[in-house]
Design an enzyme around this catalytic site. Sequence first.
Site, PDB file in Angstrom:
ATOM      1  N   CYS A  30      35.396  41.189  43.265  1.00 39.92           N
ATOM      2  CA  CYS A  30      35.690  39.906  42.628  1.00 39.92           C
ATOM      3  C   CYS A  30      34.634  38.883  43.019  1.00 39.92           C
ATOM      4  O   CYS A  30      34.251  38.040  42.236  1.00 39.92           O
ATOM      5  CB  CYS A  30      37.057  39.405  43.074  1.00 39.92           C
ATOM      6  SG  CYS A  30      37.201  39.264  44.865  1.00 39.92           S
ATOM      7  N   LYS A  65      52.965  47.432  45.010  1.00 37.05           N
ATOM      8  CA  LYS A  65      52.469  48.406  44.031  1.00 37.05           C
ATOM      9  C   LYS A  65      50.955  48.540  44.178  1.00 37.05           C
ATOM     10  O   LYS A  65      50.218  47.591  43.915  1.00 37.05           O
ATOM     11  CB  LYS A  65      52.789  47.949  42.605  1.00 37.05           C
ATOM     12  CG  LYS A  65      52.423  49.018  41.595  1.00 37.05           C
ATOM     13  CD  LYS A  65      52.130  48.429  40.243  1.00 37.05           C
ATOM     14  CE  LYS A  65      50.759  48.703  39.710  1.00 37.05           C
ATOM     15  NZ  LYS A  65      50.107  49.941  39.975  1.00 37.05           N
TER      16      LYS A  65
HETATM   17  P1  NAD Z   1      43.735  45.222  37.258  1.00 40.94           P
HETATM   18  O1  NAD Z   1      44.081  43.844  36.849  1.00 40.94           O
HETATM   19  O2  NAD Z   1      43.515  46.240  36.223  1.00 40.94           O
HETATM   20  O3  NAD Z   1      44.840  45.821  38.236  1.00 40.94           O
HETATM   21  C1  NAD Z   1      45.277  45.143  39.397  1.00 40.94           C
HETATM   22  C2  NAD Z   1      46.693  45.595  39.701  1.00 40.94           C
HETATM   23  O4  NAD Z   1      47.542  45.122  38.661  1.00 40.94           O
HETATM   24  C3  NAD Z   1      46.869  47.102  39.739  1.00 40.94           C
HETATM   25  O5  NAD Z   1      47.837  47.451  40.706  1.00 40.94           O
HETATM   26  C4  NAD Z   1      47.382  47.409  38.342  1.00 40.94           C
HETATM   27  O6  NAD Z   1      48.119  48.616  38.273  1.00 40.94           O
HETATM   28  C5  NAD Z   1      48.253  46.205  38.079  1.00 40.94           C
HETATM   29  N1  NAD Z   1      48.443  45.914  36.662  1.00 40.94           N
HETATM   30  C6  NAD Z   1      47.627  46.235  35.623  1.00 40.94           C
HETATM   31  N2  NAD Z   1      48.157  45.793  34.467  1.00 40.94           N
HETATM   32  C7  NAD Z   1      49.317  45.180  34.786  1.00 40.94           C
HETATM   33  C8  NAD Z   1      50.317  44.508  34.026  1.00 40.94           C
HETATM   34  N3  NAD Z   1      50.231  44.404  32.699  1.00 40.94           N
HETATM   35  N4  NAD Z   1      51.367  43.963  34.680  1.00 40.94           N
HETATM   36  C9  NAD Z   1      51.481  44.045  36.034  1.00 40.94           C
HETATM   37  N5  NAD Z   1      50.572  44.701  36.790  1.00 40.94           N
HETATM   38  C10 NAD Z   1      49.500  45.252  36.180  1.00 40.94           C
HETATM   39  O7  NAD Z   1      42.480  45.048  38.230  1.00 40.94           O
HETATM   40  P2  NAD Z   1      41.650  46.179  38.934  1.00 40.94           P
HETATM   41  O8  NAD Z   1      40.822  46.823  37.873  1.00 40.94           O
HETATM   42  O9  NAD Z   1      42.508  47.014  39.810  1.00 40.94           O
HETATM   43  O10 NAD Z   1      40.750  45.297  39.896  1.00 40.94           O
HETATM   44  C11 NAD Z   1      39.654  44.625  39.441  1.00 40.94           C
HETATM   45  C12 NAD Z   1      39.918  43.166  39.175  1.00 40.94           C
HETATM   46  O11 NAD Z   1      40.510  42.568  40.319  1.00 40.94           O
HETATM   47  C13 NAD Z   1      38.640  42.409  38.937  1.00 40.94           C
HETATM   48  O12 NAD Z   1      38.801  41.504  37.877  1.00 40.94           O
HETATM   49  C14 NAD Z   1      38.412  41.678  40.251  1.00 40.94           C
HETATM   50  O13 NAD Z   1      37.608  40.535  40.154  1.00 40.94           O
HETATM   51  C15 NAD Z   1      39.807  41.378  40.670  1.00 40.94           C
HETATM   52  N6  NAD Z   1      39.871  41.147  42.110  1.00 40.94           N
HETATM   53  C16 NAD Z   1      40.101  39.885  42.566  1.00 40.94           C
HETATM   54  C17 NAD Z   1      40.110  39.632  43.932  1.00 40.94           C
HETATM   55  C18 NAD Z   1      40.345  38.248  44.485  1.00 40.94           C
HETATM   56  O14 NAD Z   1      40.673  38.137  45.655  1.00 40.94           O
HETATM   57  N7  NAD Z   1      40.198  37.202  43.688  1.00 40.94           N
HETATM   58  C19 NAD Z   1      39.905  40.684  44.832  1.00 40.94           C
HETATM   59  C20 NAD Z   1      39.692  41.973  44.319  1.00 40.94           C
HETATM   60  C21 NAD Z   1      39.682  42.194  42.947  1.00 40.94           C
END
Ligand code: NAD
Length: 486
Positions: free
Chosen positions: A288, A179
């Site tokens: 991140c 997804k």
């Molecule tokens: P997000 O958590 O909003 O979304 C990430 C993914 O999860 C998306 O595909 C989203 O549609 C899905 N999602 C959202 N709510 C959900 C739920 N309730 N249940 C299941 N899936 C759900 O994050 P974002 O805004 O897309 O990305 C930013 C975040 O990701 C930041 O906090 C960043 O630090 C983190 N990040 C971490 C890494 C790492 O490797 N540690 C890398 C990149 C980004």
Amino acid sequence: MEAKTVQAYQMFVGGKWIPSRSGRVYPVYNPAQGSAMAEVPRGDASDVAFAIETAKAAFAEPSWRGMDPSKRGRILYKIGLTIRENIEELARVETMNNGKPIGQSKGDVAYAARLFEYYAGLADKFQGETIPLPGSRLDYTLKEPIGVTAHIIPWNYPIALAARSIAPALAVGDTIVAKPASFTPLTLLKLAEIAKASGLPDGVFNVVTGAGEEVGEEIARSPDIKLIALTGSTATGGRVLELAAKNLTRVVLELGGKNPNIVFADADLTRAARGVIDGIFTNAGQMCWAGSRLLVEEGVQEKLLGKVLEGIKQLKLGDGLDQSIGMGPLISESQRKRVMGYVEAGLKEGAKLLVGGKPPKDERLKDGYFFEPTVFTSASSDIKIVREEIFGPVLSVMTFEALEEAVEIANDSEYGLYAGVWTTSLRTAHRVAKEVESGMVSINEYPVTYPQSPFGGFKKSGLGFEQGVDAIESYLRVKNVEINLD
Ligand code: NAD
């Protein structure tokens, strides 16, 4: 003026392009233009169920999991090669959809290719052990693919982070349901097409587009998913963990960060300034592993910040397709409002705004979600901009007097993903590396990672890790076989 076209995409399930069952779609934006660039199906529970059934059937039918592993490796390698052959097109789509400068998108696409190549080489190298037992017994382990794995991807590195968890899952013979983030589904859809063209059997690689609360949650609550690899915010990680707990589904969570970039007085300050800029303004700070907390030793703050400000002046804002730009827009208007809210909180809590803090005035940028590179000084560990992940181009600067104090400030965070250290002293470098509570430490460069080195966070930055040889274990299950030979 060029007419704007909105391309209609479909989901990819069972090797075919399909609409959502409800027929619903939603628009996908180009954040530099603030306008729709594509239309994508808005999946729901029934689309998720269909994709999972398809992936389950492809796992049960043993042509993929039972394939000669070296052949499976060759297919993965071909995926990597095909990604490389399409680097210009993939990078262009990534930049238009995410906003990042085209050079950064090319780097991300090449990184995705490298991940497939790396795990291609491991497809025939995950092996069990023989274990000594008393008496006339033989004991050995079998490493088996775990089944259908789910891959929930964020919008900041869409193709690279999709490849990071999908490549090892495919290498061991799992089948997948992926997804993409709702903002940035386009390159993952193209990756699915590339995988099919590279010889992946139908049904092995499925993509469902849609909202996190609908598609993501439905995936996370499915008892047929055997592992969920989520890269996203800590809040989403918590929610997915909660849903996964009901079925005891295995998870790998790659979450947020508030990373210290620590500069000691003996460092090469020109290099350090470059690392500070790259650490917080690459991807407009939407990383991140952003070095969002700059910890600088007393005495060199002015000199270092002078160099950082010089670098900021060179950072041209604009549409990522323009080769000359250094920083693109934020992903959305809501993200820009969020960043603005943090700037206001920083000012209210007494931090000093050195530069930036608002959208640029440039008329040519008025439609996109741009925000100026922003630096706050006189920050302290108890204020919001230092404690929370902003996910934007906002740097908070603090000073320290001695190594112990630097480590104490660095560790004063609920996150523990990444840390940068700048010094010419081996002793300082290794002491900080040992004492800092983060899953990754970089010394004298920032930020950097390779497919062969683990990527993961401590504390609220994650659970488990991706990349490297050992990451493959998450996508496998281990069976022990004991035989009495008497
Ligand atoms: P997000 O958590 O909003 O979304 C990430 C993914 O999860 C998306 O595909 C989203 O549609 C899905 N999602 C959202 N709510 C959900 C739920 N309730 N249940 C299941 N899936 C759900 O994050 P974002 O805004 O897309 O990305 C930013 C975040 O990701 C930041 O906090 C960043 O630090 C983190 N990040 C971490 C890494 C790492 O490797 N540690 C890398 C990149 C980004």
